[in-house]
Each structure stands twice: as C-alpha cells, then as structure tokens.
Scaffold this motif. Structure first.
Motif, short mmCIF file in Angstrom:
data_model
loop_
_atom_site.label_atom_id
_atom_site.label_comp_id
_atom_site.label_asym_id
_atom_site.label_seq_id
_atom_site.Cartn_x
_atom_site.Cartn_y
_atom_site.Cartn_z
N ASP A 32 44.02 37.72 43.02
CA ASP A 32 43.29 38.37 43.87
C ASP A 32 41.86 38.45 43.76
OD1 ASP A 32 42.08 40.32 46.17
OD2 ASP A 32 43.92 40.32 46.85
N PRO A 33 40.82 37.88 44.73
CA PRO A 33 39.46 37.85 44.08
C PRO A 33 38.85 39.49 43.98
CG PRO A 33 39.53 37.15 46.36
CD PRO A 33 40.90 36.98 45.77
N GLY A 34 39.42 40.39 44.70
CA GLY A 34 39.13 41.66 44.67
C GLY A 34 39.36 42.61 43.28
N MET A 35 40.04 41.93 42.67
CA MET A 35 40.31 42.32 41.29
C MET A 35 39.37 42.99 40.42
SD MET A 35 43.81 43.56 41.20
CE MET A 35 44.24 43.70 39.50
N GLU A 36 38.36 42.01 40.22
CA GLU A 36 37.48 42.46 39.45
C GLU A 36 36.61 43.84 40.02
OE1 GLU A 36 36.31 41.25 36.55
OE2 GLU A 36 37.48 39.55 36.40
N THR A 37 36.24 43.72 40.98
CA THR A 37 35.62 44.78 41.28
C THR A 37 36.56 46.24 41.46
OG1 THR A 37 34.61 43.76 43.31
CG2 THR A 37 34.63 45.97 43.68
N LEU A 38 37.84 46.11 41.88
CA LEU A 38 38.87 47.30 41.95
C LEU A 38 38.72 47.58 40.25
CD1 LEU A 38 40.60 48.55 44.00
CD2 LEU A 38 42.35 47.34 42.78
N THR A 39 38.82 46.78 39.51
CA THR A 39 38.85 47.22 37.93
C THR A 39 37.63 48.01 37.81
OG1 THR A 39 40.14 45.23 37.47
CG2 THR A 39 38.99 46.44 35.72
N GLN A 40 36.46 47.63 38.19
CA GLN A 40 35.15 48.32 37.62
C GLN A 40 35.07 49.72 38.09
OE1 GLN A 40 32.89 47.59 35.13
NE2 GLN A 40 34.32 46.07 34.80
#
Length: 922
Positions: A357-365
């Motif tokens: 899911d492309p939203g994973m990077e933002t979620l991780t941050q």
C-alpha cells in the motif's frame, strides 16, 4: 530572435563594465554556473532575475557591479569526459542530441578541458543573447592560477583559525573515482543525507547477523528477523568476527573502517526458519520476506511488529496464510493517541490492505515521529522518554554488546557523474572544515541576524542548517582544483573553493592579468584585510593600493541570488567562511533565494531530457519574451512553470506594448480622461518601485505592464467617438518604457530611440511619481464608473427581455456614514452594534441594520486600497454618473435614469450602497 535584439546585443558588449565611481555602489552576484551542459530555461531564470534587479538599481542611480565566472573544479567534467571516452551511449546521446554539440567538438570531449572551454564560451554567448548586463572583463574559471592563489590564501587563514582539521568522518565516496564527492558531482541522489544506524547483533551458530536500526531501544520487542530468501548472502570475517551480510552490505562495511574477508556464500533460503538470539529479546526465528532490499543497510532486518507498521503488516500477511501464528507483537512504548500496539492501531485504523500500500511510508513516519516526540518506554523497560532511552540504549549496545555504527544514505540510489555507485566511506586522513564548532556556529547565527534574507521565511532554514551542519570533507584526491597549501596530496573540493569568490570578483579583471606567483598570501592579506603594508610586496605599491581601493569600493556584496536547494550547503558555507575571514563591515548584506523550475508541470531535468534549452527559447520567441515570462510568471522565491501557451501569450503582450507606444507617436488632442490616465501612471510608478525594492519582480510587472494596459483599455473606452489615441498616451510612454526597461531591455531600447530618448535606456533614470499629477477624486470616480459598467454588463448578459431603459439608484448619505465607520473599525463585527446606538440609526431600525450588514460584505469584497480611498476621498456619485451619461448610454444603447435612492419607492432602490448603485434594467 528579433533582428533588433541582435543589433543591441552587439552594441552592449562593453557598456556594462563597472569601475569605481562617485555614485553609491550596488553589488549583485549570483551563483556561478558549472558549464558541463547546455543552459536550459531554469538556468535562464537564475541569471535573468538578478539582471533585472541590477538594471533597476542602475536606473536608480547606483553604480552597479554584476559579474560572472565559471565553476569547473571537481570531478563532474572528468566523469563526463570518461563516459564519452568509454563510449557511453546515454551520455553521447545527451550531448549530441539534446545539447547539440557538433560532432567534431564532441570528439574532443575526451579531454575535460575541452568541455570547460566549449560550454563556458557557450554560456557567455547565450547570456549575452539574453541581454544580461554583465561586466565580462571579470570572467574567470576556478582553475585560473590566480584564483588558486586566492583559494590557498583562504585556506591558510582557515587553518590558522582552527577551522580545518584532520580526522575520520563518514563521507560520500565514489570508488570508481577513488574520491569523496559532493552534491555537484552526483547524477542521482543529489539530496542524499548520511544517516547513522546502530547494528544490533544476533547470534546464529558461529556467526553474527547484524541488523541496522535507527531505533535501538525497540530491540526488546524484536519477534523475528526478515531475510530475503532469493538473495545469496556472504559469509564474511569482519575484524576477525564471522558475520552474514548481503553482498552489497559487505562492500559498504569494508569502506567504513573495517577489515572484511570473504568466507563464502549462503542462500537466504537456508536461513529461513533458523533461530537467532540476542540478550534483549531472546531467541527469535528468521522469516522470509522478499521485500527486504539487499542494497539497504545489511540486507537483513529485525522485526518489531508492535511499533513498526511495515513489520506488523508483513507478519499479518504471513499469519493470514496460516503461518507463524504463534508470534505476537511485544509492546514496548506507550504514546498518546495509540493503544497497546501503535503499529497495529495505525495500520488497522488506516485500512491498509497489505505491505505494498503506497500509504505505508507516510504511516510509518507518523508512528515513528509520535513515539519519538511523545512516547515513553513501559516501566519494565525503564520508563524513560523514547528520545532519552534511544541514546542510552545505543551507548549500552555499542559499549557492552558488540554493536557497531553503520552509515547509510537516506535514499536508495546515489550515483556519481562518472556513472559509478556512491557509498558512505570513513576517511581517516581526510581534511574537514569544522562546521561542527559551536563557537563558529554561534558567530554565524549572530551574523545572520544582520543579513536581509528574501523571502524572510527561509531565514529559519538557514538557522536550521547552521545548527545541523557537521564537519565537511573539504578535500579530495583527484579532479580539477587548487592543491591544499600545506598538503599537496589533496585538492580543495568544489563546494569548499566557492565560498568567498564574490570578493575575488571585485578585482578579478585586474588579478587575472598579474603573474600568479606574485599573488602571495601577504598580498591578499593587504588587499582584503588591510594587514601589513603595501610596500615590500611582490607587486608594486601603486598596484596593491589600487586593488585594495577597488575591493573596498565594491565590498561587501549587497545581494546574492541563488537557489533554495543551496541553503543546505553553499549559501550557508559562504556565511561561515565570510565570518571566519572578514571583519564585520565586510560581511554579506543580503540574499535572495530562488524557487525551482518546472516544465509543463514536471520537474526540469537535463539528464532526463525534460528541459527547454535557453537558446532555443530565445530563438523561438525572443530574449525579451523569455525574460518577461521568467521574472513575471512567479516571484523569484516561488517555483515557476514554463508552459508554452503562457510563453506565447507573453510574446503577444510585448507586441501589444510596442504597438501601443508606436501608435501614440503621432497622436494629438486632449480630452478630460487624460488627467485620469496620467494620474494612474503615477500610482503605477509608486507601486512598481515598491515591488522592485522588495524583489517582487512579478508584482512589479503587474504594475508596470498589466495594470497600465488595463488602464489603456478603459481609457480608450472613455475617449469620444472613434478616437483611439491621444497626446496623453504619448506623454506616459516615456515612463512606461523606462518602467519596463529592466524586464524587456531590447524592446525598451527600440522604443526609447523611437520616442527620441537620449543614449541607452539602461542608463536613463527610473521614473519618479509626480504627486502633483495624482488626482485621487478622479481616480475614485473612474473606479466607481468602471465597476458599475461591469455590473451592468453582467446583468445584461443574464436578462431574457429586450431592455428599454437603465436606472441607477444612488446611495443616500447616511449609508456613506456607515461605510466610513465600518471601514475604519478594527473589529468590523462589533462596530455594527456601536453604529446602532446612534439615534438617527435607531430610528431607521431594520433598514440601518440590513444596510450595515450589506456594507460590511461589500467592504470585504472590495480591494483594501479602494476601501481606504472611498473613506478618505469625497466624490458626488450622482454627478459622476451624470457627467458620464453620454458614455453609459452609448456603451449599452439605453437611455439612462439617475435617481437618488431615497427619492424613489422602487423596491430595488433600498439596495443602493456606497460605491455600488442599485441597477434596474427594464
């Protein structure tokens, strides 16, 4: 390119050469270019904006210096030369097809000096074509021996001041060049930062398996390791210990002060389901994960599913397939807004489907930031804030549990211009500029307060950069450049030899004529610092005094222009170096920071071919069009977007300007509206001047071109009969041409000659507003009239009947009183209740209340300057419309009735407001 542009370009070869004079100076400079490829329109903006400013201040009576040089030190041209020599098809295609280098010239590019010679000449030719008002006598390249002597002098002083130290530090390094590299040396990853990881060591049989982490305090919560089963890993001996690493990691570790010996290979799949151990998390399994990138860190990852969203969802994916269901997340950190397992909460709350899911990077941050800033370890793990626990745990792991530091980039691909991969390397014998020195940092912070930064909001970015700057590798082994004066085995690297060249510019035209050997440190000490005596030096006293005098006339520079991406290096470096070398009175005075360039909405990139060459643009639409678009499409600090349709529109705007002026040359006759046009011109001069003083080139053009053109459209409407021009247009042409001269100098010079102006318009005086010609009442009257005509026109487009008459109801005086009180009030919400306390208003009851609300809305819609003028200037609205009766009736082909609102019982009459008569079309 227009013919007259070519004519003037040749005539301007030497007219902008600046020598000290009696007038006040204005010294503007810009980051010099690295001439390794053709200029595109993004480069054009970089140099055209400061040229517009230079031309403006020249017209304001300043003695202006605008110099140019070329930065050629370092390895970029060497890398390009090597790729061409090696037959690299991509590079050859770029230079042959995009940059259109002739075949016979391209063949010579196997010599880096040929690249420098060709493109520096091309840059100068194209800059001249763009009409840049540069003093070309001062041109030099950074391999001139005189410039090298200047760099040697600088570094001797930096060494004396303990600003240069030798030590071991992580640097960006290209093994293929065998050299440290800077951002200017990179094809990819120009913004890559070096990040410090801690290696957590897991034991497997006789081997250690290191996992890199930025969050060592989460080791307690490791439930498993992730390994890529498709990768063949290496068994290696690192400083005598057996490790398992990805092949890429083994190479990286070998560059970071470790001795690495290869012991053979092991498939990732062989490690799957093996058990590893660590004293803080005990025994944990190794699980398969194809998402593990062997290029990142060690190529093996420790999993903390309670606090790392990627780990949580990867484990969830495996468990949904019925595997490893016994593994449970181990909570370590409590943080507000999240439950027991923050990673699980974040993933489930966001509806993330899988790890792709492309939203994973933002979620991780988001999770990492929340835990670092507000998280606290659970009591059984010490109970301390995460930011404290992280530092303490790192030290414990490094000192007591065999952990090591590993440096890695924060981006995936970092590539040198030579085509090789760039790594982080620990260099032990490297020379560094000690930007980490807190005393030096504090001095630069204090100096920054004295500098005019445009736009003001980037000042904080300078302060942040000063704070986080660490020691900088200022030398390298190969490339073009100046040898370190006390250690000839090293060359000063490009970003470190381009920090105070603005001082060199002031006397460059004289220095490059002198024998380099005579430019000793003592000579520069006297010229730049006034140290010692002008006698007994290798140069005669008269020469040295002349150099000192000219330097002091021009320095310090008034404004430096450069791109915002250079705040993190060059622009801040030069502040450090100025502070270390020059006294307070010679510190920089101002900097203007540019935005970036887009092409049809996408980022410009020469390497990807997404550019418009500056020369092509000039040939196609003319230099003035290019100039006007680049400085007028956005303010300098904003990103601009080169769009062909808008550029074509700009060309037509210049043509209209030329036609307007030329059509007025023979015009005569005087009309009542002339006074308004001339009054408006004074306002535009004031506003354009204020905008230019603030470096708002776009706003200045709005006033100097678009606002005047808009006035002319209205002016022509107001002329009687078929009259299209009058003497008034001819009268304002002189000022109009001079207002636009900094922006479109070629067209301005052409028109300047046509109206009989003397000499070069570039050296004429900037227009000054004549207050005696400003008529506020007349301007307000015409504003009222034009707005009313616009409202009538809008209504006419909506009505379905054939109209027979037009009525304007004029607002009564008591509404003007309300308007004035509301417009002058600080709190426009409370003022209505104050107004209603007035006895006269109380008698009017609901009518007054409704009027006050309507007037408040009107004030919010009107431009602030119009509101201010309505409140301060008195006009008779009925008389305004009466005097314009003939014009309005002709405009709409209807008989006009002008009626005071209080004399009518018509329902619409009650809606009449100050500056907005009620309109009825019947």
């Amino acid at each position: 390119m227009r013919e007259y542009e070519k004519e003037y370009r040749d005539a301007w070869s030497h007219i902008f050469e600046a020598d000290p004079g009696e007038a006040d100076k204005f010294y503007v400079n810009v980051a010099y270019p690295y001439p390794s490829g053709a200029m595109h329109v993004g480069h054009g903006r970089t140099y055209i904006v400061p040229d517009v400013i230079a031309r403006y201040y020249r017209m304001r009576g300043k003695h202006v210096l605008f110099p140019m040089a070329f930065h050629v030190t370092g390895t970029p041209v060497i890398g390009i030369s090597r790729r061409i020599a090696n037959g690299d098809e991509k590079t050859i295609k770029l230079y042959r097809d995009l940059y259109r280098v002739p075949e016979d010239v391209l063949e010579k590019f196997v010599d880096p000096d040929e690249i420098v010679r060709y493109f520096s000449s091309e840059y100068e030719r194209i800059m001249r074509n763009c009409g840049l008002s540069i003093d070309w006598r001062r041109r030099f390249t950074t391999v001139y021996p005189q410039y090298s002597k200047f760099i040697e002098w600088q570094y001797l002083h930096l060494m004396e001041g303990n600003h240069v130290v030798r030590g071991a530090h992580p640097v960006k390094y290209c093994p293929q060049c065998d050299n440290p590299v800077g951002d200017h040396d990179l094809l990819e990853g120009e913004k890559a930062e070096i990040v410090k990881f801690v290696l957590i060591m897991f034991k497997w049989n006789d081997f250690l398996i290191p996992c890199a982490t930025l969050r060592p305090e989460t080791t307690y919560g490791v439930t498993n390791l992730w390994i890529n089963p498709d990768v063949i890993y290496r068994k290696v001996l690192v400083d005598g210990q057996k490790w398992i690493l990805s092949p890429e990691a083994a190479k990286k570790i070998g560059l970071q002060d470790h001795v690495v010996e290869d012991l053979g290979e092991i498939k990732g799949s062989e490690l799957v389901d093996q058990t590893v151990s660590n004293p803080f998390c005990g025994e944990v399994p190794v699980l398969p994960a194809t998402f593990v990138d062997p290029n990142m860190a060690t190529g093996i990852v420790m999993s903390v599913p309670a606090h790392a969203p990627f780990d949580y969802i990867a484990l969830r994916d495996l468990q949904s397939a019925g595997k490893y269901t016994s593994i449970k997340p181990v909570p370590l950190i409590v943080v507000e807004g999240y439950g027991e397992c923050p990673a699980r909460d974040a993933v489930e709350r966001s509806g993330i489907k899988d790890q792709n899911d492309p939203g994973m990077e933002t979620l991780t941050q988001e999770v990492y930031s929340a835990e670092f800033s507000g998280g606290r370890m659970l009591p059984q793990y010490g109970g301390k804030p995460v930011k404290v626990a992280r530092e303490e745990f790192s030290q414990i792991m490094l000192e007591q549990h065999g952990s090591h530091v590993m440096y890695e980039f924060d981006v995936r691909n970092v590539m040198c211009r030579c085509g090789g991969t760039v790594y982080v390397r620990i260099l032990k014998d490297q020379w560094f500029l000690q930007y980490s020195d807190p005393v030096w940092k504090e001095a630069v912070h204090e100096q920054l307060k004295e500098i005019n930064i445009v736009p003001a909001e980037v000042r904080a970015e300078f302060d942040r950069t000063i704070d986080w700057l660490n020691d900088w590798a200022c030398t390298r082994r190969v490339g073009l450049g100046t040898k370190l004066p006390w250690d000839k085995n090293w060359l000063v690297e490009p970003l470190s030899d381009s920090t105070i060249y603005m001082a060199f510019y002031t006397i460059a035209h004289k220095l490059i004529k002198l024998e380099a050997a005579k430019l000793t440190p003592e000579v520069f000490d006297y010229i730049f610092l006034g140290k010692g005596s002008s006698e007994g030096l290798p140069l005669d006293k008269e020469t040295v005094e002349d150099l000192r005098s000219e330097f002091l006339y021009w320095y310090p520079y008034d404004f430096r222009f450069s791109a915002k991406d250079l705040i993190s290096n060059h622009l801040t470096f030069q502040l450090f170096h100025h502070k270390a070398l020059f006294p307070k009175e010679l510190q920089p005075r101002g900097m203007v920071v540019f935005g970036m360039g887009l092409l049809e909405g996408a980022k410009m990139s020469s390497s990807k071919g997404n550019v418009i060459l500056l020369e092509d643009a000039v040939e196609e639409v003319g230099a003035d069009t290019v100039r006007m678009f680049l400085v007028g499409s956005a303010e300098p600090w904003q990103d601009f977007d080169w769009r062909r349709e808008l550029v074509s529109s700009t060309r037509k705007q210049i043509e209209r300007f030329i036609n307007n002026v030329e059509d007025s040359l023979e015009a005569d006759g005087e009309y009542p509206i002339d006074t308004w046009l001339i009054s408006r011109m004074q306002e535009h001069i004031k506003n354009a001047t204020a905008a230019m003083n603030s470096f708002q080139t776009r706003q200045a053009l709005q006033e100097a071109y678009f606002a005047i053109e808009s006035d002319l459209k209205w002016y022509r409407k107001r002329l009687p009969g078929d009259v299209r021009q009058s003497a008034a247009v001819n009268k304002i042409s002189d000022s109009w041409i001079r207002l636009l001269a900094p922006f479109i100098p070629f067209s301005a010079q052409k028109l300047w000659e046509e109206i009989g102006g003397e000499g070069q318009v570039a050296f004429s005086s900037w227009p000054e507003p004549d207050e005696s010609l400003i008529d506020p009442s007349l301007e307000l009257a015409e504003e009222l009239l034009s707005r009313t005509v616009e409202d009538i026109d809008s209504i006419m487009k909506l009505i379905q009947i054939e109209p027979s008459g037009l009525t304007l109801f004029i607002s009564p005086d008591w509404k003007f009183s309300i308007f004035e009180k509301i417009s002058m009030a600080d709190n426009k919400g409370k003022v209505i209740s104050e107004i209603m306390k007035d006895e006269d208003m109380r008698k009017r009851g609901k009518s007054a209340t409704d009027a006050a609300k309507q007037i408040t809305n009107l004030i919010h819609r009107l431009p602030p300057e119009v509101v201010e003028r309505i409140s301060s200037v008195s006009i008779d609205e009925e008389e305004v419309f009466e005097s314009a009766r003939e014009f309005i009736e002709k405009e709409f082909g209807l008989p006009l009735n002008i009626v005071p609102a209080e004399e009518s019982t018509h329902q619409k009459a009650q809606q009449a407001l100050p500056f907005k008569p009620a309109i009825v079309i019947e």
